[in-house]
Enzyme design. Sequence first.
Site, PDB file in Angstrom:
ATOM      1  N   HIS A   1       0.862  -1.196   0.000  1.00 47.55           N
ATOM      2  CA  HIS A   1       0.000   0.000   0.000  1.00 47.55           C
ATOM      3  C   HIS A   1       0.888   1.232   0.000  1.00 47.55           C
ATOM      4  O   HIS A   1       1.950   1.247   0.608  1.00 47.55           O
ATOM      5  CB  HIS A   1      -0.890   0.017   1.251  1.00 47.55           C
TER       6      HIS A   1
ATOM      7  N   ASP B   1      -8.046  -5.078  -0.100  1.00 50.91           N
ATOM      8  CA  ASP B   1      -8.537  -5.908  -1.215  1.00 50.91           C
ATOM      9  C   ASP B   1      -8.196  -7.382  -1.070  1.00 50.91           C
ATOM     10  O   ASP B   1      -8.677  -8.202  -1.856  1.00 50.91           O
ATOM     11  CB  ASP B   1      -7.928  -5.386  -2.530  1.00 50.91           C
TER      12      ASP B   1
HETATM   13  C1  SDX Z   1      -6.168   0.334  -2.905  1.00 47.41           C
HETATM   14  O1  SDX Z   1      -4.321   4.821  -2.023  1.00 47.41           O
HETATM   15  C2  SDX Z   1      -5.258   4.220  -1.408  1.00 47.41           C
HETATM   16  O2  SDX Z   1      -5.655   4.598  -0.340  1.00 47.41           O
HETATM   17  C3  SDX Z   1      -5.816   3.022  -2.156  1.00 47.41           C
HETATM   18  C4  SDX Z   1      -6.869   2.206  -1.391  1.00 47.41           C
HETATM   19  C5  SDX Z   1      -8.136   2.998  -1.145  1.00 47.41           C
HETATM   20  O3  SDX Z   1      -8.844   2.663  -0.188  1.00 47.41           O
HETATM   21  O4  SDX Z   1      -8.448   3.882  -2.011  1.00 47.41           O
HETATM   22  O5  SDX Z   1      -6.334   1.775  -0.158  1.00 47.41           O
HETATM   23  C6  SDX Z   1      -7.297   0.970  -2.198  1.00 47.41           C
HETATM   24  O6  SDX Z   1      -5.917   0.680  -4.026  1.00 47.41           O
HETATM   25  C7  SDX Z   1      -5.296  -0.665  -2.172  1.00 47.41           C
HETATM   26  C8  SDX Z   1      -4.088  -1.152  -3.025  1.00 47.41           C
HETATM   27  C9  SDX Z   1      -4.606  -2.208  -4.002  1.00 47.41           C
HETATM   28  N1  SDX Z   1      -3.512  -2.591  -4.961  1.00 47.41           N
HETATM   29  C10 SDX Z   1      -2.938  -3.794  -4.900  1.00 47.41           C
HETATM   30  O7  SDX Z   1      -3.141  -4.631  -4.024  1.00 47.41           O
HETATM   31  C11 SDX Z   1      -1.967  -4.064  -6.059  1.00 47.41           C
HETATM   32  C12 SDX Z   1      -0.691  -4.690  -5.499  1.00 47.41           C
HETATM   33  N2  SDX Z   1       0.023  -3.651  -4.723  1.00 47.41           N
HETATM   34  C13 SDX Z   1       1.031  -2.916  -5.421  1.00 47.41           C
HETATM   35  O8  SDX Z   1       0.965  -2.810  -6.792  1.00 47.41           O
HETATM   36  C14 SDX Z   1       1.593  -1.729  -4.652  1.00 47.41           C
HETATM   37  O9  SDX Z   1       1.822  -2.155  -3.369  1.00 47.41           O
HETATM   38  C15 SDX Z   1       0.805  -0.426  -4.633  1.00 47.41           C
HETATM   39  C16 SDX Z   1       0.562   0.067  -6.007  1.00 47.41           C
HETATM   40  C17 SDX Z   1      -0.480  -0.616  -3.907  1.00 47.41           C
HETATM   41  C18 SDX Z   1       1.651   0.596  -3.881  1.00 47.41           C
HETATM   42  O10 SDX Z   1       2.845   0.660  -4.531  1.00 47.41           O
HETATM   43  P1  SDX Z   1       3.890   1.888  -4.262  1.00 47.41           P
HETATM   44  O11 SDX Z   1       3.589   2.580  -2.982  1.00 47.41           O
HETATM   45  O12 SDX Z   1       3.952   2.725  -5.496  1.00 47.41           O
HETATM   46  O13 SDX Z   1       5.220   1.126  -4.011  1.00 47.41           O
HETATM   47  P2  SDX Z   1       6.159   0.588  -5.139  1.00 47.41           P
HETATM   48  O14 SDX Z   1       5.385   0.102  -6.311  1.00 47.41           O
HETATM   49  O15 SDX Z   1       7.211   1.629  -5.349  1.00 47.41           O
HETATM   50  O16 SDX Z   1       6.809  -0.713  -4.421  1.00 47.41           O
HETATM   51  C19 SDX Z   1       7.866  -0.574  -3.482  1.00 47.41           C
HETATM   52  C20 SDX Z   1       8.588  -1.923  -3.520  1.00 47.41           C
HETATM   53  C21 SDX Z   1       9.027  -2.321  -4.939  1.00 47.41           C
HETATM   54  O17 SDX Z   1      10.139  -3.184  -4.819  1.00 47.41           O
HETATM   55  P3  SDX Z   1      11.656  -2.530  -4.968  1.00 47.41           P
HETATM   56  O18 SDX Z   1      11.650  -1.745  -6.272  1.00 47.41           O
HETATM   57  O19 SDX Z   1      11.834  -1.641  -3.745  1.00 47.41           O
HETATM   58  O20 SDX Z   1      12.577  -3.735  -4.984  1.00 47.41           O
HETATM   59  O21 SDX Z   1       7.700  -2.956  -3.090  1.00 47.41           O
HETATM   60  C22 SDX Z   1       7.493  -3.865  -4.165  1.00 47.41           C
HETATM   61  C23 SDX Z   1       7.861  -3.140  -5.419  1.00 47.41           C
HETATM   62  O22 SDX Z   1       8.263  -4.063  -6.433  1.00 47.41           O
HETATM   63  N3  SDX Z   1       6.053  -4.212  -4.134  1.00 47.41           N
HETATM   64  C24 SDX Z   1       5.567  -5.430  -4.336  1.00 47.41           C
HETATM   65  C25 SDX Z   1       4.178  -5.303  -4.157  1.00 47.41           C
HETATM   66  N4  SDX Z   1       3.859  -4.038  -3.857  1.00 47.41           N
HETATM   67  C26 SDX Z   1       5.035  -3.354  -3.845  1.00 47.41           C
HETATM   68  N5  SDX Z   1       6.175  -6.604  -4.650  1.00 47.41           N
HETATM   69  C27 SDX Z   1       5.348  -7.676  -4.798  1.00 47.41           C
HETATM   70  N6  SDX Z   1       3.995  -7.652  -4.631  1.00 47.41           N
HETATM   71  C28 SDX Z   1       3.390  -6.482  -4.307  1.00 47.41           C
HETATM   72  N7  SDX Z   1       2.066  -6.439  -4.158  1.00 47.41           N
END
Ligand code: SDX
Length: 434
Positions: A311, A369
């Site tokens: 998140h 989710d």
């Molecule tokens: C919602 O914003 C809100 O409030 C949203 C929400 C709401 O109520 O409106 O809470 C609802 O959208 C919840 C989130 C739902 N999305 C998912 O579950 C999709 C999977 N999650 C990710 O795609 C991710 O965690 C995000 C998009 C939610 C957040 O990503 P960020 O903050 O942009 O972080 P990032 O992509 O820069 O990741 C940081 C690191 C990376 O690794 P490194 O580059 O540091 O090596 O964490 C890793 C990412 O690769 N990472 C994951 C991951 N999420 C982040 N690796 C594997 N699986 C994951 N799910």
Amino acid sequence: MKNVKDIGSAELIIDDKVFNFSLIEGSMGEKAVDLSTLRRETGLVTYDVGLVNSGIAASDITFVDGEKGILLYRGYKVEDLALNCMFLEVAYLLIFKKLPTVDERKYFSKLMNLNSMIHEDIKNFFSTYPEHAHPMAILSAMVVSLSSFYPEISDDTHKEPFLHTVTMLLSKMRTIAAFSYKKSIGQPFVYPSYKYRYCENFLNMMFASPVDDYQIDPVLERALNTFLILHADHEQNCSTTVVRTVGSSGANLYASVSAGICALWGPLHGGANQAVIEMLEEIYKGGMKPQEAIELAKRKNSKMRLMGFGHRIYKTYDPRAKIAKSTCETLLKHLKKNNDPLLDIAMELEERALRDPYFQDRNLYPNVDFFTGVAYRAMGIPTNMFTVIFAIGRLPGWIAHWLEMKTDPDQKLMRPRQIYAGEPLRDFVPVEKR
Ligand code: SDX
């Protein structure tokens, strides 16, 4: 700015010149540097891709502490509201800043019923969509079209007219959602009924049919109320920022919400609940072990992410995920579906990921989710309707933010800046010389 106090100043030194900007603090202790005059004073803009570090408003709707896992709607803990309220009460709280009295709740529910039907001509829209049309596409198109069918919808933000505008949207969006499901399975529409409460009506419109008098299960109604409350608002998330942005141009509430529905649809945002089930089904059908899926999700070059994990703000367990998990377990036990293999996979993924240094180091925990999809599936809701349920839940939050933006004297047309990184100035070359 409301409830925001000046607590000092921050110095910025550029080319040996010192600039001072106010340090401000919100009502729950959040601090920020007020850079509203940065460009005027320094000629510079900030560079902050995704607005990860930028506050776009001072809002009194929802407070999130991502480090401590705290979520408050108008000061109330989401846990207390999920346990003690119906969704409509929380909708009223978010939009009108207070929990309704008995009379206010009765009047709000009455308006919901009065506004639950949609114009018979809107029904023709459904017949023009192919059966496989995604219900989020239908929802967005229909919501923006409501303002054409109901010209009395006004942008008057005074309580009485706004109550009608709001209850029309809250009630008709639920009807449109149920109709889009019936369309997708080739069944006749089931009309809303005054004899049902908000969530009962939705379940009845989804699952009743001319040949079967659907019995509303109070456990399902309670679970749906809880899930909608958990989704009701989350401060400046992607789709809410879109609603505020579109509204800041002067677009009406329905057009702004229609844009928010499209933003929510994305798998990184509200579409994640659908993506979680698709991921669990892929693991199950592919005979993959949960640990193999986790190893794939950790691999940089693999397309797979552990959907429902991670998140932008929560760097600890999402408080909504805890409630969603217990509601999901209660529901599956009640429905005698607690042997659902997808639930077992979800539980094992969660248990392994929480022990894995990759997820620990990046503060990746289950978000709202991760468990909702398993519960919706057990309720008989098809996967492509999961994000529609999220949209119905998030609607009061979108409305509250649109109203706050419209009535905030500090708000202006949303128009961020950029750093240009393209071609420098060059002379035009006629086509014969290219
Ligand atoms: C919602 O914003 C809100 O409030 C949203 C929400 C709401 O109520 O409106 O809470 C609802 O959208 C919840 C989130 C739902 N999305 C998912 O579950 C999709 C999977 N999650 C990710 O795609 C991710 O965690 C995000 C998009 C939610 C957040 O990503 P960020 O903050 O942009 O972080 P990032 O992509 O820069 O990741 C940081 C690191 C990376 O690794 P490194 O580059 O540091 O090596 O964490 C890793 C990412 O690769 N990472 C994951 C991951 N999420 C982040 N690796 C594997 N699986 C994951 N799910």
